[in-house]
Write a protein that holds these residues in place. Structure first.
Motif, mmCIF file in Angstrom:
data_model
loop_
_atom_site.group_PDB
_atom_site.id
_atom_site.type_symbol
_atom_site.label_atom_id
_atom_site.label_comp_id
_atom_site.label_asym_id
_atom_site.label_seq_id
_atom_site.Cartn_x
_atom_site.Cartn_y
_atom_site.Cartn_z
ATOM 1 N N GLU A 5 0.814 -1.226 0.000
ATOM 2 C CA GLU A 5 0.000 0.000 0.000
ATOM 3 C C GLU A 5 0.843 1.270 0.000
ATOM 4 O O GLU A 5 0.326 2.361 -0.202
ATOM 5 N N ALA A 42 -8.249 4.733 -5.200
ATOM 6 C CA ALA A 42 -8.751 4.091 -3.985
ATOM 7 C C ALA A 42 -9.932 4.892 -3.443
ATOM 8 O O ALA A 42 -9.802 5.640 -2.495
ATOM 9 N N ARG A 51 2.818 7.128 -0.164
ATOM 10 C CA ARG A 51 3.380 6.168 -1.113
ATOM 11 C C ARG A 51 4.685 6.708 -1.669
ATOM 12 O O ARG A 51 4.843 7.913 -1.835
#
Length: 123
Positions: A5, A42, A51
């Protein structure tokens, strides 16, 4: 290893971080940070995780050296994910000197770049 993730994979995400984010350069690397960006991939998440992605070109060295630099950078970023704002995109671009640098030098340059970007350091 960087958790799934927390990885940047799409070309568009790299482009957003590089083109619309802030940049801090150091002798061994350049860090691009796009703070608080929402993740269009998402839906429904209120606070997407930070990220990170890495760019290590052939100028850094051969395949073995490039992979070693990427492994070191992934390890360093994993330890610093908690410092990044939720939803931020980080791209770390290794410069040619990163292939010869040891872990401590990469860590020092990464910390300095992140501190400048997160702390609003002056030029």
């Amino acid at each position: 290893m960087l958790p799934t993730e927390n990885r940047l994979r799409r070309r568009e995400d790299f482009a957003i971080a590089v083109r619309r984010g802030r940049r801090a350069g150091r002798p061994l690397l350049v860090v691009h940070l796009r703070s608080g960006a929402t993740d269009p991939h998402a839906p429904g998440e209120s606070a997407p995780p930070a990220r990170a992605g890495f760019v290590v070109s052939k100028a850094v060295g051969g395949a073995v050296v490039r992979n070693q630099v990427k492994r070191r950078l992934r390890h360093l970023i994993r330890e610093r994910l908690s410092e990044l704002p939720p939803g931020s995109l980080v791209v770390v671009r290794a410069l040619p000197g990163a292939g010869d640098a040891d872990h401590a030098h990469l860590a020092r340059d990464l910390d300095a770049a992140l501190q400048r970007l997160l702390g609003g350091g002056t030029r």
